[in-house]
Design an enzyme around this catalytic site. Structure first.
Site, PDB file in Angstrom:
ATOM      1  N   LYS A   1     -13.590  -3.660   6.611  1.00 47.72           N
ATOM      2  CA  LYS A   1     -14.133  -2.383   6.131  1.00 47.72           C
ATOM      3  C   LYS A   1     -15.251  -2.543   5.102  1.00 47.72           C
ATOM      4  O   LYS A   1     -15.963  -1.593   4.820  1.00 47.72           O
ATOM      5  CB  LYS A   1     -13.003  -1.548   5.511  1.00 47.72           C
ATOM      6  CG  LYS A   1     -12.476  -2.112   4.186  1.00 47.72           C
ATOM      7  CD  LYS A   1     -11.446  -1.208   3.536  1.00 47.72           C
ATOM      8  CE  LYS A   1     -10.950  -1.858   2.244  1.00 47.72           C
ATOM      9  NZ  LYS A   1      -9.931  -1.072   1.562  1.00 47.72           N
TER      10      LYS A   1
ATOM     11  N   LYS B   1       0.388  -9.444  -2.955  1.00 49.31           N
ATOM     12  CA  LYS B   1      -0.716  -9.291  -3.909  1.00 49.31           C
ATOM     13  C   LYS B   1      -0.763  -7.905  -4.524  1.00 49.31           C
ATOM     14  O   LYS B   1      -0.706  -6.913  -3.814  1.00 49.31           O
ATOM     15  CB  LYS B   1      -2.038  -9.581  -3.187  1.00 49.31           C
ATOM     16  CG  LYS B   1      -3.264  -9.427  -4.055  1.00 49.31           C
ATOM     17  CD  LYS B   1      -4.527  -9.495  -3.210  1.00 49.31           C
ATOM     18  CE  LYS B   1      -5.691  -8.863  -3.912  1.00 49.31           C
ATOM     19  NZ  LYS B   1      -5.525  -7.432  -4.210  1.00 49.31           N
TER      20      LYS B   1
ATOM     21  N   LYS C   1       0.859  -1.187   0.000  1.00 47.20           N
ATOM     22  CA  LYS C   1       0.000   0.000   0.000  1.00 47.20           C
ATOM     23  C   LYS C   1       0.892   1.232   0.000  1.00 47.20           C
ATOM     24  O   LYS C   1       1.925   1.215   0.642  1.00 47.20           O
ATOM     25  CB  LYS C   1      -0.914   0.004   1.232  1.00 47.20           C
ATOM     26  CG  LYS C   1      -1.904  -1.152   1.308  1.00 47.20           C
ATOM     27  CD  LYS C   1      -3.033  -1.002   0.327  1.00 47.20           C
ATOM     28  CE  LYS C   1      -4.085  -2.103   0.517  1.00 47.20           C
ATOM     29  NZ  LYS C   1      -5.211  -1.968  -0.415  1.00 47.20           N
TER      30      LYS C   1
ATOM     31  N   HIS D   1      -9.889 -11.606  -7.997  1.00 48.48           N
ATOM     32  CA  HIS D   1     -10.279 -10.390  -7.274  1.00 48.48           C
ATOM     33  C   HIS D   1     -11.688 -10.027  -7.724  1.00 48.48           C
ATOM     34  O   HIS D   1     -12.018 -10.182  -8.907  1.00 48.48           O
ATOM     35  CB  HIS D   1      -9.300  -9.253  -7.572  1.00 48.48           C
ATOM     36  CG  HIS D   1      -9.464  -8.083  -6.638  1.00 48.48           C
ATOM     37  ND1 HIS D   1     -10.590  -7.282  -6.650  1.00 48.48           N
ATOM     38  CD2 HIS D   1      -8.670  -7.594  -5.659  1.00 48.48           C
ATOM     39  CE1 HIS D   1     -10.468  -6.344  -5.707  1.00 48.48           C
ATOM     40  NE2 HIS D   1      -9.315  -6.516  -5.096  1.00 48.48           N
TER      41      HIS D   1
ATOM     42  N   ASP E   1      -2.775  -4.812  -6.224  1.00 44.71           N
ATOM     43  CA  ASP E   1      -4.141  -4.351  -6.040  1.00 44.71           C
ATOM     44  C   ASP E   1      -4.891  -4.397  -7.364  1.00 44.71           C
ATOM     45  O   ASP E   1      -4.298  -4.570  -8.431  1.00 44.71           O
ATOM     46  CB  ASP E   1      -4.183  -2.958  -5.400  1.00 44.71           C
ATOM     47  CG  ASP E   1      -4.948  -3.010  -4.079  1.00 44.71           C
ATOM     48  OD1 ASP E   1      -5.963  -3.735  -4.021  1.00 44.71           O
ATOM     49  OD2 ASP E   1      -4.547  -2.348  -3.111  1.00 44.71           O
ATOM     50  N   GLU E   2      -6.213  -4.247  -7.273  1.00 46.49           N
ATOM     51  CA  GLU E   2      -7.049  -4.498  -8.451  1.00 46.49           C
ATOM     52  C   GLU E   2      -6.817  -3.511  -9.585  1.00 46.49           C
ATOM     53  O   GLU E   2      -7.041  -3.825 -10.746  1.00 46.49           O
ATOM     54  CB  GLU E   2      -8.536  -4.517  -8.055  1.00 46.49           C
ATOM     55  CG  GLU E   2      -9.156  -3.167  -7.720  1.00 46.49           C
ATOM     56  CD  GLU E   2      -8.864  -2.673  -6.307  1.00 46.49           C
ATOM     57  OE1 GLU E   2      -9.366  -1.579  -5.966  1.00 46.49           O
ATOM     58  OE2 GLU E   2      -8.152  -3.359  -5.550  1.00 46.49           O
TER      59      GLU E   2
END
Length: 397
Positions: free
Chosen positions: A310, A178, A152, A270, A180-181
């Protein structure tokens, strides 16, 4: 006259046979439309019907009509003859049970909750290549969840920076790193550069830890580009490819399932964009049905939410979802799932992610048990001690 026509698609005395596909919907009729007419219209539109009454209908066509056979409050079950569905064609199935029906004026809202797929339909699909046990053997991880983390911020790192965070993640004990999308091949972090940099760091981490390390590197693009990217991953010794399966669609995922299997790659699915279908509780498609279709096509694992992080989703939904991808037989759950025997179709891992940090992990394990992939990302990289630990770690190299 038209009302009579729709009523022909309602038969509350019907008992579905073992070769019929059964769909469960939540529906709300539009003003002035009875429940019977509403469900007749759903059954009609998703099978052989049309908007007007047909006075000449060959008997063989009557045998192809769907039948709304159980209406309970605002829930209806509809049985479909197997002949309506092309063998092994998931997009065609969705065209019927999740197609025009969502646009009908006769309905205020409609939600496809689940569909029970008969054995004769299932046998034309390959399902996951590896199954959970195959993945565990490949990663040499048994008796605990598989773990991963996403560098991140979502995007912004160069390929080298991304691989650097990846190395830290692997050295911290994680199995997977991983993408991210929305990270595919961006001007500051090209796919090819990221694969090369990650490969170097993976080899180093494996050498230093003696453990198998891997990554979910995002190949999402048009189908031909995805094939080429999958081939590059295989060339560099990777065992996984990540695809944003909802945005690429069932057709592309089915094509890539075969291509990736030939290359020895598992697919990490995903679910970006799923909430466009499943967030409205009265309309769209449930996440458990999306997950079912992806298992049918053959992904190795799919995001299923956390029930404690979340993103939206309850504990009951998380449990139904986990069962849908893992179990050999999934039992009916009132208004949430239908009975499903998976036959020879292998299992897939649920992936729990979204707002997780180490303090929430026990809650997640209470819900899922140990057969899952656990992704903890911002909850690690955002930790105040993280920056100091990273610099300290470099000093040791």
């Amino acid at each position: 006259m038209a009302i009579d026509w729709y009523e022909e698609f309602v038969d509350t005395d019907h008992t579905p046979g073992p070769d019929e596909l059964v769909a469960l919907y939540y529906f709300e009729p539009a003003a002035g439309i009875s429940k019977e007419e509403a469900v007749g219209r759903i059954a009609s539109e998703s099978s052989t019907g049309t908007w007007t009454t047909l006075f000449t209908m060959p008997p063989r066509m009557r045998d192809l009509q769907a039948k709304a056979f159980e209406i309970e409050g605002n829930y209806v079950k509809i049985a479909y003859p197997l002949a309506l569905w092309e063998e092994g064609n998931a997009p065609q199935l969705l065209s019927g049970i999740a197609g025009n029906v969502f646009g009908m004026k006769a309905l205020e809202s409609l939600r496809l909750i689940d569909a029970s797929l008969p054995a004769d339909y299932l046998r034309h699909f390959k399902g996951p290549h590896f199954g959970m046990e195959g993945i565990r053997d490949m990663m040499k991880v048994h008796g605990r969840p598989l773990t991963g983390a996403v560098p991140k911020p979502k995007v912004g790192f160069t390929a080298e920076e991304h691989a650097e965070v990846g190395y830290e993640t692997w050295m911290g004990g994680f199995d997977f790193v991983k993408d991210d999308e929305n990270l595919t091949s961006l001007s500051f972090n090209r796919f090819e550069d990221r694969v090369r940099a990650m490969t170097t760091m993976r080899d180093r981490a494996e050498q230093e830890t003696g453990d198998v390390k891997s990554a979910f590197i995002n190949i999402t693009a048009d189908t031909e580009t995805m094939k080429k990217r999958a081939e590059m991953l295989a060339d560099y010794g990777w065992n996984y490819a990540m695809i944003d399966v909802v945005v690429t669609g069932t057709a592309a995922v089915a094509t890539l399932r075969d291509h990736c299997s030939d290359l020895g790659l598992a697919i990490h699915a995903h679910r970006a964009m799923h909430a466009a279908f499943d967030r409205d509780e009265k309309h769209g498609i449930t996440m458990q049905f999306l997950a079912k279709i992806m298992r049918l096509i053959g992904v190795a694992q799919i995001h299923t939410g956390t029930a404690v992080g979340k993103l939206v989703g309850t504990k009951a939904e998380a449990t139904v979802l986990a069962d849908m991808v893992r179990e050999k037989h999934t039992n009916a759950v009132d208004h949430m799932a239908l009975d499903q025997d998976w036959g020879a179709i292998k299992s897939a891992f649920p992936v729990s992610s979204g707002g997780l940090h180490p303090g929430l992990v026990p809650d997640v394990l209470d819900i899922y048990g140990s057969d899952l992939v656990l992704l903890v990302s911002g909850g690690i990289h955002g930790h105040p001690k993280h920056a100091g630990r990273r610099h300290g770690h470099h000093a040791g190299n």
